[in-house]
Write a protein that holds these residues in place. Sequence first.
Motif, short mmCIF file in Angstrom:
data_model
loop_
_atom_site.label_atom_id
_atom_site.label_comp_id
_atom_site.label_asym_id
_atom_site.label_seq_id
_atom_site.Cartn_x
_atom_site.Cartn_y
_atom_site.Cartn_z
N ALA A 217 0.88 -1.17 0.00
CA ALA A 217 0.00 0.00 0.00
C ALA A 217 0.91 1.22 0.00
N MET A 218 1.39 1.58 -1.20
CA MET A 218 2.44 2.59 -1.28
C MET A 218 1.90 4.01 -1.20
N LEU A 219 2.67 4.81 -0.49
CA LEU A 219 2.37 6.23 -0.32
C LEU A 219 3.70 6.97 -0.29
N THR A 220 3.72 8.20 -0.75
CA THR A 220 4.95 8.99 -0.73
C THR A 220 4.71 10.30 0.01
N THR A 221 5.65 10.63 0.88
CA THR A 221 5.59 11.92 1.57
C THR A 221 6.87 12.68 1.26
N PHE A 222 6.76 14.01 1.24
CA PHE A 222 7.87 14.86 0.81
C PHE A 222 8.29 15.84 1.90
N ASN A 223 9.52 16.27 1.78
CA ASN A 223 10.04 17.36 2.58
C ASN A 223 11.15 18.00 1.77
N ASP A 224 11.68 19.12 2.22
CA ASP A 224 12.85 19.68 1.56
C ASP A 224 13.90 19.96 2.62
N VAL A 225 15.15 20.05 2.18
CA VAL A 225 16.26 20.22 3.10
C VAL A 225 17.19 21.30 2.57
N ASP A 226 17.66 22.13 3.48
CA ASP A 226 18.63 23.18 3.16
C ASP A 226 20.02 22.55 3.19
N MET A 227 20.70 22.53 2.06
CA MET A 227 21.99 21.86 1.95
C MET A 227 23.18 22.76 2.27
N THR A 228 22.92 23.96 2.77
CA THR A 228 23.99 24.92 3.00
C THR A 228 25.10 24.36 3.87
N ALA A 229 24.76 23.79 5.04
CA ALA A 229 25.77 23.33 5.99
C ALA A 229 26.61 22.19 5.41
N VAL A 230 25.97 21.24 4.74
CA VAL A 230 26.71 20.12 4.16
C VAL A 230 27.62 20.59 3.03
N ILE A 231 27.12 21.51 2.20
CA ILE A 231 27.95 22.04 1.10
C ILE A 231 29.17 22.76 1.65
N GLU A 232 28.97 23.55 2.70
CA GLU A 232 30.09 24.28 3.30
C GLU A 232 31.09 23.31 3.92
N ALA A 233 30.60 22.30 4.62
CA ALA A 233 31.50 21.31 5.23
C ALA A 233 32.29 20.55 4.16
N ARG A 234 31.61 20.21 3.10
CA ARG A 234 32.27 19.49 2.01
C ARG A 234 33.34 20.35 1.35
N ALA A 235 33.01 21.62 1.10
CA ALA A 235 33.98 22.52 0.47
C ALA A 235 35.20 22.73 1.36
N LYS A 236 34.98 22.76 2.67
CA LYS A 236 36.06 23.04 3.61
C LYS A 236 37.00 21.85 3.78
N TYR A 237 36.44 20.64 3.76
CA TYR A 237 37.25 19.47 4.13
C TYR A 237 37.50 18.48 3.00
N LYS A 238 36.98 18.74 1.80
CA LYS A 238 37.06 17.71 0.75
C LYS A 238 38.50 17.35 0.38
N ASP A 239 39.40 18.33 0.35
CA ASP A 239 40.79 18.05 -0.02
C ASP A 239 41.48 17.23 1.05
N LEU A 240 41.31 17.62 2.31
CA LEU A 240 41.91 16.87 3.42
C LEU A 240 41.31 15.47 3.50
N PHE A 241 40.01 15.39 3.26
CA PHE A 241 39.31 14.11 3.32
C PHE A 241 39.86 13.15 2.28
N GLU A 242 40.00 13.63 1.04
CA GLU A 242 40.50 12.77 -0.04
C GLU A 242 41.95 12.37 0.20
N LYS A 243 42.74 13.31 0.75
CA LYS A 243 44.15 13.01 1.02
C LYS A 243 44.29 11.93 2.08
N LYS A 244 43.44 11.97 3.11
CA LYS A 244 43.54 11.01 4.21
C LYS A 244 42.90 9.67 3.88
N HIS A 245 41.74 9.70 3.23
CA HIS A 245 40.97 8.47 3.03
C HIS A 245 41.06 7.91 1.62
N GLY A 246 41.62 8.68 0.68
CA GLY A 246 41.77 8.17 -0.67
C GLY A 246 40.48 8.09 -1.44
#
Length: 422
Positions: A217-246
Motif C-alpha cells: 500500500a504505497m504512499l509517498t511523503t515529501f520534505n525539503d532540506v537546506d543543503m547549506t551546511a553540508v555544502i560548506e563542510a564538504r567545500a572546507k574538508y574535501k581536499d583533506l578528506f581525499e588526502k587522508k581516506h583516498g
Amino acid sequence: MATEVTVPVLGESITEATLGEWLKQPGEAVAVDEPIASLETDKVSVEVPSPVAGVMGQHAVAVGDTVQVGAMLATIDAGDGAAAAPAAAAPAPAPAPAAAPAGGEGGAGYGDQPGTSASDAPAAGDSPAALSPSVRRAVLEHGVDPSTVKGTGRDGRITKEDVTAAASSKPAAAPAAAPAAAAAPAAASGRPEERVRMTRLRQTIAKRLKEAQNTAAMLTTFNDVDMTAVIEARAKYKDLFEKKHGVRLGFMGFFVKAATMALKDIPSVNASIEGDDIVYHNYADISVAVSSPGGLVVPVIRDAQDLTVAGIEKTIGDFGKRAKDGTLKMDEMKGGTFTISNGGVFGSLMSTPIINPPQSAVLGLHRIEERPVVRDGQVVVRPMMYLALSYDHRLIDGREAVTFLVALKNAIEDPTRILIDL
C-alpha cells in the motif's frame, strides 16, 4: 583435445541465466581464467572464465539464449593459440575486397545488408557479437563504425559512452550515416523501428517493481532540506578528506549516516512484512542505487550504522567502480533493509520512488537548486533539495514517515548532529 566450458554456479536459488555476449570468438587464443562470455542473471552480469589455456572452439549457444547451470557454453581446443588464431583468420582476406563496398558508411555488419559477415569486421573485439545490446543500439543510432572507436571499458571493450563520444566528435558523419538508416527494419508505416530483447536484469526489475505496486500500500511523503551546511563542510574538508581516506567526499556519505540514525529512531521504516509477522531489523543494511552499463543496480552497504562517513564513501565508491566494470558479486545485491536512490545526479527535481521488496521504504534524493526561502523573517536564497520517502502504509503510518524525514532533515541541516549522534 577439447575442454568443455559450462555455466558456473551463479548463486543461491539461481538456476539459469541469459547469454549476454561472447567475449571470445572461435579461433581466438584464450588464457587460463580469461573471461570468454558474459551471463546476465536476475541481478548482475557474471563473466565466465576459461578453465584452460588454448584456442576458442565453437559456441554451443547464441547471444540471448537462456542457459541452465551446468549446461555447456563452448569448447576450448588444445593449443597455444599463437598459430591457431592466424589460421582461423586466414580465409578473411579473400572476401574482404568484395565486402568492403557492401558495408556502406558507418556500420558494416550492423544491419541486414546483404554481403556482410563476421569476417568483414576489422577486429573480433569490434564485431557485432562482441558488443553488448546497448552498444549495438548506440552504434545503429549514431551511425558509428565500431572499428574506429577506442574502448574505455573492461579489457578495452567499447561502451555506450564511447560510441556517443565518437559520434559527437564527428559532426560531419551524420549526413553520411543517414542512408544506412534506411536499411533499418521498418514498421508497416514505413518508419524505422528496432526491436531489442529485454535483458534478464530489466525483466527482473520490471517484474519486481510491478510486484511492489500490486502488493504494498504505497504512499509517498515529501520534505525539503537546506543543503547549506553540508555544502560548506564538504567545500572546507574535501581536499583533506581525499588526502587522508583516498576517496572523494560526496553527499551520499552524509545522507546514509543520517538515514541510519533516523532508522534507529523510527524502526518501522527499517522493518519488513513476512506473512503475518513484522520483522524489525536491529541493523541498517542500506541499498544504494548505482549506475551500470545494464541499468541501475542496488548493492548493499552492510551494517552501515557502524561505519563512519569515510567508510560509507569508500564502500559506495567501490560499488560504483565495480558496477561500471560489471564485477559486482551476487551476494552484494542481497539483503538490504532500506534503499536510497539519488535521482539528483541525473537532474531529477522530484519523484516518487518505488519500494524494493521486501523492504518497506525507499528514500529518493533529488537535484540541489537555489530557491528563495524565508529565514528569520527575511527572504534569502538557499541551495535546497526535495526529499521523497515512499513507504508501505500497511506497516508505516504517516506520522512515522514524516517523523523519519524530519529527523533526516535536521541531521543534514546541522551535520554536528551526525557527529554527536543526536
